[in-house]
Design a protein around this motif. Structure first.
Motif, PDB file in Angstrom:
ATOM      1  N   ARG A 151      -0.791   1.947  -1.984  1.00 32.70           N
ATOM      2  CA  ARG A 151      -0.833   1.258  -0.691  1.00 32.70           C
ATOM      3  C   ARG A 151      -2.247   1.047  -0.175  1.00 32.70           C
ATOM      4  O   ARG A 151      -2.522   0.067   0.516  1.00 32.70           O
ATOM      5  CB  ARG A 151      -0.027   2.035   0.352  1.00 32.70           C
ATOM      6  CG  ARG A 151       1.460   1.766   0.261  1.00 32.70           C
ATOM      7  CD  ARG A 151       2.295   2.580   1.199  1.00 32.70           C
ATOM      8  NE  ARG A 151       1.822   2.751   2.561  1.00 32.70           N
ATOM      9  CZ  ARG A 151       2.589   3.211   3.545  1.00 32.70           C
ATOM     10  NH1 ARG A 151       3.858   3.510   3.314  1.00 32.70           N
ATOM     11  NH2 ARG A 151       2.094   3.376   4.760  1.00 32.70           N
ATOM     12  N   LEU A 152      -3.151   1.956  -0.494  1.00 28.65           N
ATOM     13  CA  LEU A 152      -4.511   1.889   0.039  1.00 28.65           C
ATOM     14  C   LEU A 152      -5.457   1.036  -0.808  1.00 28.65           C
ATOM     15  O   LEU A 152      -6.617   0.853  -0.446  1.00 28.65           O
ATOM     16  CB  LEU A 152      -5.084   3.295   0.204  1.00 28.65           C
ATOM     17  CG  LEU A 152      -4.302   4.221   1.139  1.00 28.65           C
ATOM     18  CD1 LEU A 152      -5.018   5.542   1.306  1.00 28.65           C
ATOM     19  CD2 LEU A 152      -4.037   3.572   2.490  1.00 28.65           C
ATOM     20  N   THR A 153      -4.954   0.518  -1.923  1.00 27.34           N
ATOM     21  CA  THR A 153      -5.777  -0.330  -2.782  1.00 27.34           C
ATOM     22  C   THR A 153      -6.082  -1.646  -2.067  1.00 27.34           C
ATOM     23  O   THR A 153      -5.179  -2.278  -1.516  1.00 27.34           O
ATOM     24  CB  THR A 153      -5.045  -0.613  -4.108  1.00 27.34           C
ATOM     25  OG1 THR A 153      -4.779   0.631  -4.753  1.00 27.34           O
ATOM     26  CG2 THR A 153      -5.880  -1.480  -5.031  1.00 27.34           C
ATOM     27  N   PRO A 154      -7.342  -2.085  -2.057  1.00 32.04           N
ATOM     28  CA  PRO A 154      -7.671  -3.332  -1.363  1.00 32.04           C
ATOM     29  C   PRO A 154      -6.998  -4.545  -2.013  1.00 32.04           C
ATOM     30  O   PRO A 154      -6.742  -4.560  -3.212  1.00 32.04           O
ATOM     31  CB  PRO A 154      -9.194  -3.436  -1.488  1.00 32.04           C
ATOM     32  CG  PRO A 154      -9.658  -2.282  -2.267  1.00 32.04           C
ATOM     33  CD  PRO A 154      -8.506  -1.435  -2.647  1.00 32.04           C
ATOM     34  N   ASP A 155      -6.745  -5.545  -1.205  1.00 32.14           N
ATOM     35  CA  ASP A 155      -6.156  -6.802  -1.668  1.00 32.14           C
ATOM     36  C   ASP A 155      -7.208  -7.565  -2.484  1.00 32.14           C
ATOM     37  O   ASP A 155      -8.276  -7.904  -1.958  1.00 32.14           O
ATOM     38  CB  ASP A 155      -5.729  -7.622  -0.448  1.00 32.14           C
ATOM     39  CG  ASP A 155      -5.065  -8.939  -0.814  1.00 32.14           C
ATOM     40  OD1 ASP A 155      -5.207  -9.397  -1.966  1.00 32.14           O
ATOM     41  OD2 ASP A 155      -4.396  -9.517   0.061  1.00 32.14           O
ATOM     42  N   ASN A 176     -13.926  -4.132   6.319  1.00 31.23           N
ATOM     43  CA  ASN A 176     -12.608  -4.397   5.731  1.00 31.23           C
ATOM     44  C   ASN A 176     -11.862  -3.092   5.478  1.00 31.23           C
ATOM     45  O   ASN A 176     -10.650  -3.000   5.717  1.00 31.23           O
ATOM     46  CB  ASN A 176     -12.757  -5.194   4.431  1.00 31.23           C
ATOM     47  CG  ASN A 176     -11.439  -5.375   3.721  1.00 31.23           C
ATOM     48  OD1 ASN A 176     -11.142  -4.682   2.745  1.00 31.23           O
ATOM     49  ND2 ASN A 176     -10.627  -6.293   4.207  1.00 31.23           N
ATOM     50  N   LEU A 177     -12.583  -2.076   5.012  1.00 35.57           N
ATOM     51  CA  LEU A 177     -11.978  -0.758   4.822  1.00 35.57           C
ATOM     52  C   LEU A 177     -11.410  -0.234   6.138  1.00 35.57           C
ATOM     53  O   LEU A 177     -10.264   0.229   6.197  1.00 35.57           O
ATOM     54  CB  LEU A 177     -13.017   0.219   4.261  1.00 35.57           C
ATOM     55  CG  LEU A 177     -12.635   1.694   4.223  1.00 35.57           C
ATOM     56  CD1 LEU A 177     -11.433   1.923   3.311  1.00 35.57           C
ATOM     57  CD2 LEU A 177     -13.817   2.536   3.780  1.00 35.57           C
ATOM     58  N   SER A 181     -10.527  -1.928   8.708  1.00 36.08           N
ATOM     59  CA  SER A 181      -9.397  -2.779   9.087  1.00 36.08           C
ATOM     60  C   SER A 181      -8.131  -2.355   8.341  1.00 36.08           C
ATOM     61  O   SER A 181      -7.036  -2.299   8.922  1.00 36.08           O
ATOM     62  CB  SER A 181      -9.728  -4.241   8.781  1.00 36.08           C
ATOM     63  OG  SER A 181      -8.618  -5.067   9.034  1.00 36.08           O
ATOM     64  N   ARG A 182      -8.284  -2.025   7.053  1.00 34.08           N
ATOM     65  CA  ARG A 182      -7.130  -1.568   6.268  1.00 34.08           C
ATOM     66  C   ARG A 182      -6.592  -0.254   6.817  1.00 34.08           C
ATOM     67  O   ARG A 182      -5.385  -0.018   6.795  1.00 34.08           O
ATOM     68  CB  ARG A 182      -7.513  -1.405   4.791  1.00 34.08           C
ATOM     69  CG  ARG A 182      -7.825  -2.719   4.115  1.00 34.08           C
ATOM     70  CD  ARG A 182      -7.808  -2.679   2.598  1.00 34.08           C
ATOM     71  NE  ARG A 182      -8.249  -1.466   1.986  1.00 34.08           N
ATOM     72  CZ  ARG A 182      -9.489  -1.236   1.532  1.00 34.08           C
ATOM     73  NH1 ARG A 182     -10.424  -2.161   1.658  1.00 34.08           N
ATOM     74  NH2 ARG A 182      -9.788  -0.109   0.944  1.00 34.08           N
ATOM     75  N   ASP A 197      -4.417  -1.086   9.606  1.00 33.78           N
ATOM     76  CA  ASP A 197      -3.168  -1.689   9.141  1.00 33.78           C
ATOM     77  C   ASP A 197      -2.214  -0.669   8.527  1.00 33.78           C
ATOM     78  O   ASP A 197      -1.002  -0.895   8.486  1.00 33.78           O
ATOM     79  CB  ASP A 197      -3.453  -2.792   8.118  1.00 33.78           C
ATOM     80  CG  ASP A 197      -4.143  -4.003   8.733  1.00 33.78           C
ATOM     81  OD1 ASP A 197      -4.089  -4.137   9.978  1.00 33.78           O
ATOM     82  OD2 ASP A 197      -4.747  -4.785   7.983  1.00 33.78           O
ATOM     83  N   ASP A 198      -2.751   0.420   7.982  1.00 31.77           N
ATOM     84  CA  ASP A 198      -1.899   1.434   7.345  1.00 31.77           C
ATOM     85  C   ASP A 198      -2.359   2.830   7.765  1.00 31.77           C
ATOM     86  O   ASP A 198      -2.709   3.668   6.938  1.00 31.77           O
ATOM     87  CB  ASP A 198      -1.924   1.288   5.823  1.00 31.77           C
ATOM     88  CG  ASP A 198      -0.835   2.114   5.140  1.00 31.77           C
ATOM     89  OD1 ASP A 198      -0.065   2.798   5.841  1.00 31.77           O
ATOM     90  OD2 ASP A 198      -0.749   2.076   3.900  1.00 31.77           O
ATOM     91  N   TYR A 204      -3.248   6.585   5.520  1.00 33.88           N
ATOM     92  CA  TYR A 204      -4.474   7.384   5.534  1.00 33.88           C
ATOM     93  C   TYR A 204      -4.231   8.785   6.100  1.00 33.88           C
ATOM     94  O   TYR A 204      -4.766   9.773   5.597  1.00 33.88           O
ATOM     95  CB  TYR A 204      -5.573   6.665   6.318  1.00 33.88           C
ATOM     96  CG  TYR A 204      -6.231   5.577   5.514  1.00 33.88           C
ATOM     97  CD1 TYR A 204      -7.329   5.842   4.695  1.00 33.88           C
ATOM     98  CD2 TYR A 204      -5.750   4.279   5.535  1.00 33.88           C
ATOM     99  CE1 TYR A 204      -7.927   4.848   3.942  1.00 33.88           C
ATOM    100  CE2 TYR A 204      -6.341   3.271   4.781  1.00 33.88           C
ATOM    101  CZ  TYR A 204      -7.429   3.570   3.992  1.00 33.88           C
ATOM    102  OH  TYR A 204      -8.005   2.585   3.238  1.00 33.88           O
TER     103      TYR A 204
END
Length: 199
Positions: free
Chosen positions: A64-68, A91-92, A94-95, A98-99, A103
């Protein structure tokens, strides 16, 4: 019993939510069933033991934590300079927003790993591999700095993430962007890297 991969993923996502909310002690098959909204006993059909549930949850969090990749491709259209590193770190963050549960669940797993040697070994291997992949990626993409730059950046960002997730009012809700800028400015060398240049 034939297992449904989509159901397994949903159960593991439910385990992440439970782990983030209740901590490792609250992560039970019953709690996972309730979070997933499935009949009692479902999770125990998918996981051989609580240890298996913890290990599968760790793997799912990692996924789930892998970047797009599409987002990274878009970001990497920019010059290989400090500004790009800042954009990647933002971006990190921001992710994380989002999740947040993912984390927080990873932080809970890290704490649980201090008490479970097998989980500690698995997380150590996974996180070490991720760090080395980040080093290779940074250098391979021609971003400024060397291996030490990436390791120190990783440690600084990890500290910021922990603070932001656990006690956000210490730094204040609007401080993260400025802190990411400051971290990158102090750690990452100035200047533009060109493709083909060594670290």
């Amino acid at each position: 019993m034939v297992q449904n991969p989509a159901r397994r993923a949903a159960l593991t996502d439910a385990a992440i939510d439970v782990l983030a909310r209740e901590g490792a002690r609250g992560l039970t098959f019953r709690a996972v069933d309730a979070q997933a909204g499935v009949p009692g006993g479902t999770a125990s059909n998918y996981y051989a033991s609580r240890d298996d549930l913890l290990h599968q949850t760790a793997r799912r969090i990692h996924h789930r934590l892998t970047p797009d990749p599409a987002v990274l491709t878009d970001l990497l259209r920019a010059p290989r300079d400090r500004a790009l590193v800042t954009a990647l770190m933002l971006n990190l963050m921001s992710r994380i927003g989002d999740d947040r549960a993912g984390y927080l669940a990873m932080l809970e797993l890290r704490l649980e790993a201090t008490r479970r040697p097998e989980l500690r070994a698995e997380l150590t291997e996974t996180i070490r591999a991720d760090l080395e992949a980040n080093v290779a990626y940074h250098l391979g993409e021609g971003l400024p700095g060397d291996r030490e730059t990436v390791v120190v950046l990783y440690l600084a960002m990890t500290g910021l993430i922990v603070e932001h997730l656990t006690l956000p009012d210490v730094l204040g809700p609007d401080a993260v962007g400025a802190l990411v800028d400051a971290i990158v400015e102090r750690i990452v060398p100035d200047g533009l890297r060109r493709a083909g240049n060594g670290p």
